[in-house]
Design a protein around this motif. Structure first.
Motif, mmCIF file in Angstrom:
data_model
loop_
_atom_site.group_PDB
_atom_site.id
_atom_site.type_symbol
_atom_site.label_atom_id
_atom_site.label_comp_id
_atom_site.label_asym_id
_atom_site.label_seq_id
_atom_site.Cartn_x
_atom_site.Cartn_y
_atom_site.Cartn_z
ATOM 1 N N PRO A 98 0.814 -1.219 0.000
ATOM 2 C CA PRO A 98 0.000 0.000 0.000
ATOM 3 C C PRO A 98 0.850 1.275 0.000
ATOM 4 O O PRO A 98 0.330 2.362 -0.194
ATOM 5 C CB PRO A 98 -0.796 -0.116 1.301
ATOM 6 C CG PRO A 98 0.102 -0.883 2.211
ATOM 7 C CD PRO A 98 0.826 -1.868 1.316
ATOM 8 N N PHE A 99 2.165 1.113 0.221
ATOM 9 C CA PHE A 99 3.059 2.274 0.288
ATOM 10 C C PHE A 99 3.646 2.566 -1.088
ATOM 11 O O PHE A 99 4.041 1.660 -1.804
ATOM 12 C CB PHE A 99 4.205 2.009 1.270
ATOM 13 C CG PHE A 99 3.743 1.717 2.668
ATOM 14 C CD1 PHE A 99 3.263 2.734 3.481
ATOM 15 C CD2 PHE A 99 3.768 0.426 3.166
ATOM 16 C CE1 PHE A 99 2.821 2.469 4.768
ATOM 17 C CE2 PHE A 99 3.337 0.154 4.456
ATOM 18 C CZ PHE A 99 2.859 1.176 5.254
ATOM 19 N N ALA A 100 3.718 3.837 -1.457
ATOM 20 C CA ALA A 100 4.366 4.290 -2.691
ATOM 21 C C ALA A 100 3.752 3.654 -3.929
ATOM 22 O O ALA A 100 4.459 3.175 -4.811
ATOM 23 C CB ALA A 100 5.875 4.031 -2.625
ATOM 24 N N THR A 101 2.432 3.671 -4.000
ATOM 25 C CA THR A 101 1.769 3.156 -5.196
ATOM 26 C C THR A 101 1.958 4.133 -6.352
ATOM 27 O O THR A 101 2.170 5.329 -6.134
ATOM 28 C CB THR A 101 0.262 2.923 -4.940
ATOM 29 O OG1 THR A 101 -0.314 4.135 -4.446
ATOM 30 C CG2 THR A 101 0.035 1.780 -3.953
ATOM 31 N N ARG A 102 1.883 3.609 -7.562
ATOM 32 C CA ARG A 102 2.066 4.445 -8.758
ATOM 33 C C ARG A 102 1.033 5.569 -8.790
ATOM 34 O O ARG A 102 1.353 6.723 -9.040
ATOM 35 C CB ARG A 102 1.953 3.583 -10.013
ATOM 36 C CG ARG A 102 2.079 4.402 -11.296
ATOM 37 C CD ARG A 102 2.042 3.530 -12.522
ATOM 38 N NE ARG A 102 3.276 2.748 -12.571
ATOM 39 C CZ ARG A 102 3.382 1.544 -13.121
ATOM 40 N NH1 ARG A 102 2.340 0.976 -13.661
ATOM 41 N NH2 ARG A 102 4.535 0.919 -13.128
ATOM 42 N N LYS A 103 -0.227 5.228 -8.562
ATOM 43 C CA LYS A 103 -1.300 6.227 -8.498
ATOM 44 C C LYS A 103 -1.657 6.444 -7.038
ATOM 45 O O LYS A 103 -1.686 5.517 -6.255
ATOM 46 C CB LYS A 103 -2.556 5.718 -9.222
ATOM 47 C CG LYS A 103 -2.441 5.670 -10.709
ATOM 48 C CD LYS A 103 -3.776 5.279 -11.315
ATOM 49 C CE LYS A 103 -3.663 5.215 -12.824
ATOM 50 N NZ LYS A 103 -4.927 4.763 -13.425
ATOM 51 N N ARG A 104 -1.951 7.664 -6.694
ATOM 52 C CA ARG A 104 -2.437 7.961 -5.339
ATOM 53 C C ARG A 104 -3.883 7.478 -5.259
ATOM 54 O O ARG A 104 -4.723 7.864 -6.074
ATOM 55 C CB ARG A 104 -2.355 9.457 -5.095
ATOM 56 C CG ARG A 104 -2.722 9.853 -3.691
ATOM 57 C CD ARG A 104 -1.654 10.769 -3.111
ATOM 58 N NE ARG A 104 -2.090 11.348 -1.860
ATOM 59 C CZ ARG A 104 -1.876 10.773 -0.683
ATOM 60 N NH1 ARG A 104 -1.248 9.621 -0.613
ATOM 61 N NH2 ARG A 104 -2.270 11.362 0.424
ATOM 62 N N MET A 105 -4.149 6.615 -4.304
ATOM 63 C CA MET A 105 -5.487 6.031 -4.169
ATOM 64 C C MET A 105 -5.925 6.124 -2.713
ATOM 65 O O MET A 105 -5.085 6.051 -1.813
ATOM 66 C CB MET A 105 -5.460 4.551 -4.562
ATOM 67 C CG MET A 105 -5.087 4.279 -5.996
ATOM 68 S SD MET A 105 -5.000 2.503 -6.342
ATOM 69 C CE MET A 105 -3.270 2.171 -5.966
ATOM 70 N N PRO A 106 -7.232 6.270 -2.479
ATOM 71 C CA PRO A 106 -7.705 6.213 -1.092
ATOM 72 C C PRO A 106 -7.455 4.807 -0.535
ATOM 73 O O PRO A 106 -7.540 3.814 -1.263
ATOM 74 C CB PRO A 106 -9.193 6.523 -1.196
ATOM 75 C CG PRO A 106 -9.563 6.271 -2.617
ATOM 76 C CD PRO A 106 -8.322 6.456 -3.431
ATOM 77 N N VAL A 107 -7.140 4.754 0.756
ATOM 78 C CA VAL A 107 -6.858 3.472 1.411
ATOM 79 C C VAL A 107 -7.903 3.247 2.497
ATOM 80 O O VAL A 107 -8.177 4.137 3.307
ATOM 81 C CB VAL A 107 -5.435 3.460 2.028
ATOM 82 C CG1 VAL A 107 -5.160 2.125 2.708
ATOM 83 C CG2 VAL A 107 -4.381 3.765 0.968
ATOM 84 N N TRP A 108 -8.463 2.048 2.514
ATOM 85 C CA TRP A 108 -9.446 1.624 3.503
ATOM 86 C C TRP A 108 -8.856 0.440 4.237
ATOM 87 O O TRP A 108 -8.286 -0.461 3.616
ATOM 88 C CB TRP A 108 -10.764 1.251 2.821
ATOM 89 C CG TRP A 108 -11.278 2.371 1.969
ATOM 90 C CD1 TRP A 108 -11.047 2.573 0.643
ATOM 91 C CD2 TRP A 108 -12.051 3.489 2.399
ATOM 92 N NE1 TRP A 108 -11.643 3.755 0.226
ATOM 93 C CE2 TRP A 108 -12.269 4.324 1.284
ATOM 94 C CE3 TRP A 108 -12.600 3.852 3.629
ATOM 95 C CZ2 TRP A 108 -13.000 5.495 1.353
ATOM 96 C CZ3 TRP A 108 -13.338 5.020 3.702
ATOM 97 C CH2 TRP A 108 -13.531 5.832 2.571
#
Length: 167
Positions: free
Chosen positions: A109-119
């Motif tokens: 979940p860290f440093a993903t290519r696209k910024r995405m909301p995390v649940w």
């Protein structure tokens, strides 16, 4: 050159080091389709304390990250309801890789290519430490659970389905 216990930098570990977030490294022998269960078995950690990183999309194809216990599934109906969308579904492996930048089976979940909301499944936050993928197959990292909330701005949800539970 032996690869057995050598761990090289991943985008996730690089980001964690930049943020000065301490983490433990836990390499293991990757097994196709072994998933969190195999990692937990090899590392001798509770499967419920290992978080799967799942890349999903809503009905408008907006990607999102879900962190779930290794021994649970996600109720996509409950997730959609709790995050205020009509529908949520897992991405195909190719789509997940495009969104995250990580190979399926090694998604962090860290440093993903696209910024995405995390649940994050709320009960994962009850652990002092959680284990999750460090950005490569066969490589888990351990971080304080507060890192999920604080560094990832993960929002808690209650969407876990046990092994025998139906939606």
């Amino acid at each position: 050159m032996s690869k057995s216990r050598h761990t090289s930098e991943t985008p996730a570990t690089h980001w964690l080091r930049q943020q000065k977030i301490p983490f433990g490294e836990h390499p293991y022998e990757y097994v196709d389709h072994g998933g969190a269960r195999e990692a937990a078995r090899q590392l001798e950690v509770p499967l419920h304390q290992v978080a799967k990183t799942l890349i999903m999309e809503d009905e408008q194809a907006h990607p999102l990250v879900v962190l779930m216990h290794g021994d649970c599934e996600v109720s996509t109906k409950n997730l959609a309801r709790q995050i205020g969308v009509k529908k949520v579904a897992p991405c195909t492996p190719d789509t997940a890789q495009r969104h995250s930048g990580y190979q399926v089976g090694g998604t962090s979940p860290f440093a993903t290519r696209k910024r995405m909301p995390v649940w994050v499944e709320r009960s994962l936050l009850d652990y002092d430490v959680v284990y999750l993928n460090g950005g490569r197959r066969g490589y888990l990292i351990s971080v304080p659970s507060a890192v999920l909330r604080d560094a990832l701005q993960a929002k808690p949800v209650d969407v876990a389905l046990g092994g025998d539970t139906d939606e």
